[in-house]
Design an enzyme around this catalytic site. Structure first.
Site, PDB file in Angstrom:
ATOM      1  N   HIS A  57       0.845  -1.213   0.000  1.00 30.83           N
ATOM      2  CA  HIS A  57       0.000   0.000   0.000  1.00 30.83           C
ATOM      3  C   HIS A  57       0.871   1.250   0.000  1.00 30.83           C
ATOM      4  O   HIS A  57       1.478   1.602   1.014  1.00 30.83           O
ATOM      5  CB  HIS A  57      -0.940   0.020   1.209  1.00 30.83           C
ATOM      6  CG  HIS A  57      -1.936   1.134   1.143  1.00 30.83           C
ATOM      7  ND1 HIS A  57      -3.289   0.930   0.981  1.00 30.83           N
ATOM      8  CD2 HIS A  57      -1.779   2.485   1.173  1.00 30.83           C
ATOM      9  CE1 HIS A  57      -3.910   2.093   0.931  1.00 30.83           C
ATOM     10  NE2 HIS A  57      -3.008   3.056   1.055  1.00 30.83           N
ATOM     11  N   HIS A  59       1.590   5.337  -2.195  1.00 25.56           N
ATOM     12  CA  HIS A  59       1.118   6.371  -3.133  1.00 25.56           C
ATOM     13  C   HIS A  59       2.331   6.973  -3.829  1.00 25.56           C
ATOM     14  O   HIS A  59       2.915   7.948  -3.347  1.00 25.56           O
ATOM     15  CB  HIS A  59       0.327   7.466  -2.398  1.00 25.56           C
ATOM     16  CG  HIS A  59      -0.944   6.973  -1.806  1.00 25.56           C
ATOM     17  ND1 HIS A  59      -2.173   7.144  -2.403  1.00 25.56           N
ATOM     18  CD2 HIS A  59      -1.182   6.254  -0.677  1.00 25.56           C
ATOM     19  CE1 HIS A  59      -3.104   6.578  -1.663  1.00 25.56           C
ATOM     20  NE2 HIS A  59      -2.527   6.023  -0.605  1.00 25.56           N
ATOM     21  N   GLN A 152      -9.486   9.140  -5.514  1.00 29.91           N
ATOM     22  CA  GLN A 152      -9.205   9.847  -4.253  1.00 29.91           C
ATOM     23  C   GLN A 152     -10.369  10.730  -3.795  1.00 29.91           C
ATOM     24  O   GLN A 152     -10.665  10.817  -2.607  1.00 29.91           O
ATOM     25  CB  GLN A 152      -7.946  10.717  -4.438  1.00 29.91           C
ATOM     26  CG  GLN A 152      -7.632  11.684  -3.301  1.00 29.91           C
ATOM     27  CD  GLN A 152      -7.002  11.009  -2.101  1.00 29.91           C
ATOM     28  OE1 GLN A 152      -5.840  10.652  -2.117  1.00 29.91           O
ATOM     29  NE2 GLN A 152      -7.780  10.836  -1.032  1.00 29.91           N
ATOM     30  N   HIS A 210      -9.161   1.728  -0.118  1.00 29.24           N
ATOM     31  CA  HIS A 210      -9.061   2.446   1.138  1.00 29.24           C
ATOM     32  C   HIS A 210     -10.433   2.264   1.787  1.00 29.24           C
ATOM     33  O   HIS A 210     -11.436   2.665   1.204  1.00 29.24           O
ATOM     34  CB  HIS A 210      -8.812   3.927   0.897  1.00 29.24           C
ATOM     35  CG  HIS A 210      -7.418   4.257   0.468  1.00 29.24           C
ATOM     36  ND1 HIS A 210      -6.887   3.853  -0.717  1.00 29.24           N
ATOM     37  CD2 HIS A 210      -6.445   4.956   1.109  1.00 29.24           C
ATOM     38  CE1 HIS A 210      -5.647   4.287  -0.803  1.00 29.24           C
ATOM     39  NE2 HIS A 210      -5.345   4.962   0.287  1.00 29.24           N
ATOM     40  N   GLU A 213     -11.091   4.339   6.628  1.00 31.44           N
ATOM     41  CA  GLU A 213      -9.945   5.042   7.216  1.00 31.44           C
ATOM     42  C   GLU A 213     -10.513   6.206   8.022  1.00 31.44           C
ATOM     43  O   GLU A 213     -10.535   7.351   7.584  1.00 31.44           O
ATOM     44  CB  GLU A 213      -8.969   5.541   6.143  1.00 31.44           C
ATOM     45  CG  GLU A 213      -7.679   6.095   6.758  1.00 31.44           C
ATOM     46  CD  GLU A 213      -6.690   6.612   5.737  1.00 31.44           C
ATOM     47  OE1 GLU A 213      -7.022   6.648   4.530  1.00 31.44           O
ATOM     48  OE2 GLU A 213      -5.573   6.998   6.130  1.00 31.44           O
ATOM     49  N   ASP A 309       2.418   3.289   2.877  1.00 32.56           N
ATOM     50  CA  ASP A 309       1.394   4.277   2.528  1.00 32.56           C
ATOM     51  C   ASP A 309       1.993   5.574   1.985  1.00 32.56           C
ATOM     52  O   ASP A 309       1.716   5.966   0.863  1.00 32.56           O
ATOM     53  CB  ASP A 309       0.461   4.554   3.724  1.00 32.56           C
ATOM     54  CG  ASP A 309      -0.885   5.140   3.314  1.00 32.56           C
ATOM     55  OD1 ASP A 309      -1.110   5.347   2.108  1.00 32.56           O
ATOM     56  OD2 ASP A 309      -1.718   5.389   4.200  1.00 32.56           O
ATOM     57  N   TRP A 315       0.461  13.834   3.503  1.00 34.38           N
ATOM     58  CA  TRP A 315      -0.073  13.159   4.687  1.00 34.38           C
ATOM     59  C   TRP A 315       1.002  12.800   5.713  1.00 34.38           C
ATOM     60  O   TRP A 315       0.700  12.542   6.866  1.00 34.38           O
ATOM     61  CB  TRP A 315      -0.808  11.879   4.267  1.00 34.38           C
ATOM     62  CG  TRP A 315      -2.000  12.170   3.407  1.00 34.38           C
ATOM     63  CD1 TRP A 315      -3.259  12.438   3.843  1.00 34.38           C
ATOM     64  CD2 TRP A 315      -2.054  12.235   1.980  1.00 34.38           C
ATOM     65  NE1 TRP A 315      -4.090  12.672   2.773  1.00 34.38           N
ATOM     66  CE2 TRP A 315      -3.380  12.554   1.624  1.00 34.38           C
ATOM     67  CE3 TRP A 315      -1.107  12.074   0.953  1.00 34.38           C
ATOM     68  CZ2 TRP A 315      -3.784  12.708   0.288  1.00 34.38           C
ATOM     69  CZ3 TRP A 315      -1.511  12.220  -0.363  1.00 34.38           C
ATOM     70  CH2 TRP A 315      -2.833  12.534  -0.682  1.00 34.38           C
TER      71      TRP A 315
HETATM   72 FE   FE2 Z   1      -3.348   5.169   1.165  1.00 31.87          FE
END
Ligand code: FE2
Length: 425
Positions: A57, A59, A152, A210, A213, A309, A315
């Site tokens: 996982h 990005h 997203q 996802h 979350e 991630d 993030w």
């Molecule tokens: Fe993610």
């Protein structure tokens, strides 16, 4: 004549003093005490030879963009998503490719040779998708990349969301993504899960969403994901990423839910570094940890892996592609401190992650790819404890990366010749 013979290696399953023979990019034999002529022989001297790390996982379209165009002040998931929205109009394909390739270099150096990356499909230009497909093509000789078409902004919430996602799949994205907890309502979230699973079934693709979350214990899209998986016969092809709401769920409901996830053959990916920093942000004290119920899921027979991630993006400001750092955090957050628990955390970033990704030819066994990492540690627990140096990284028999052993030479009164960080020997 073998291409490569590694002797005196410890393996993650506890076997010691093993020889691993390599020919034409594949492992041909794994056995104790093998002596055979080889172009190259390496004495592992009791250090750990592990299959490569896998990140199920990530990005890659956002990585290494930290500070662009500004820093996430609140540290929340929602400000991260808003910040990514500000950054998107400023992105260029060249910059995306350059940053992802730089991250790939870090990954290989850390023995991370397979990455499942979610790629944002929300913008009709599909610029991140095109850029990541180019990255996948360029990395193919040294790193396995899977791309998840990830809406997203919500597949139902954003205009043209479904169409854009389908076009990303047409272009070559490998997996159907989703974000049900970000749709406008619980009903829309559930509808998005159903819709996306049907799309995956129609196209014969895996699903990786996802999912939940959130710290909201009533965010229960994983229940719908498990139901749709069974209804459509997608067992073994579906993964729920994050599942953080499960941390906050009522124990009675969780005791019903977890067996349903196991029964549906849905795997789970926790992202410990991100979950521990993003979740619980609306709490005062006590603050929830937010990570999903890893040991309970594992005990129920669910395949659970850990993902990185984010690395230096809207993030998360830290990270380096080190899956041992991920395992280390997961171990702490889940309090998996028993010997068995610590070994499970190592598996969460190796064999379990490979299983989530559906990788073939993975693992140190005859017939598999000669892809492995020699660590400066004797066993998986020591590897996690030390975030051990990746001394050598091979992929399909080719040496891709080497890092000198970590060793401090000390100058201590009364301790001539003292050194530190020499776990193996
Ligand atoms: Fe993610």
């Amino acid at each position: 004549m073998l291409d490569l013979l590694i002797t005196h290696a410890n393996l993650p399953d506890g076997r010691t003093d093993m020889s691993v023979a390599v020919q034409d990019g594949r492992i041909v034999e794994v056995t104790p005490g093998l002596q055979a002529p080889a172009h190259q022989t390496l004495d592992a001297a009791g250090q750990l030879l592990s299959p490569p790390f896998c990140d199920p996982h990530f990005h890659m379209d956002a990585t290494l963009s930290y500070g662009l165009p500004r820093i996430n002040q609140s540290g929340t998931l929602l400000e991260g998503i808003a910040l990514w929205g500000e950054l998107k109009p400023l992105l260029t394909e060249e910059a995306l490719v350059e940053r992802a390739l730089a991250y790939g270099d870090w990954a290989v150096a850390k023995g991370l040779l397979a990455i499942r990356s979610h790629v944002d499909t929300s913008d009709p230009s599909l610029l991140p998708v095109r850029a990541m497909l180019e990255v996948k093509r360029r990395m193919a000789p040294y790193l396995d990349v899977q791309l998840v078409a990830f809406p997203q902004d919500g597949v139902l919430r954003s205009p043209g969301g479904l169409d854009n996602l389908k076009r990303a799949l047409d272009l070559g994205a490998d997996v159907v993504g989703g974000i049900p907890h970000f749709e406008r309502t619980m009903a829309d979230g559930a509808a998005s899960v159903k819709l996306l699973c049907e799309l995956a079934a129609e196209r014969g693709l895996p699903v990786d969403m996802h999912c939940d979350e959130s710290d909201d214990p009533l965010s229960r899209h994983i229940e719908t994901l498990a139901y749709e998986t069974q209804r459509l016969g997608l067992q073994g092809r579906v993964n729920g990423s994050h599942l953080t709401s499960m941390h906050s769920m009522d124990n009675y409901y969780a005791s019903k839910l977890i067996p349903l996830i196991a029964e549906a053959g849905v795997s789970a990916v926790a992202n410990p570094l991100i979950n521990i920093t993003l979740q619980g942000r609306h709490d005062t004290y006590p603050k929830r940890r937010g990570m999903t119920r890893v040991p309970e899921l594992m005990a129920a027979g669910v395949t659970v892996a850990f993902g990185h991630d984010c690395v230096m993006d809207p993030w998360y400001s830290l990270g380096s592609g080190d899956m041992l750092e991920v395992a280390h955090m997961g171990l702490h957050v889940a309090q998996m401190t028993s010997q068995a628990g610590m070994r499970q955390c190592f598996e969460a970033v190796t064999v379990n992650a490979a299983q989530v990704m559906g990788l073939e030819g993975y693992g140190i066994a005859a017939g598999n790819d000669a892809s492995f990492v020699l660590l400066q540690a004797r066993d998986p627990v020591e590897a996690i404890r030390l975030r051990a140096t990746r001394l050598k990284v091979w992929r399909q028999g080719r040496l891709l990366a080497e890092t000198p052993a970590a060793q401090a030479r000390l100058s201590l009164p009364g301790r001539p010749g003292a050194t530190a960080f020499m776990p193996a020997g």
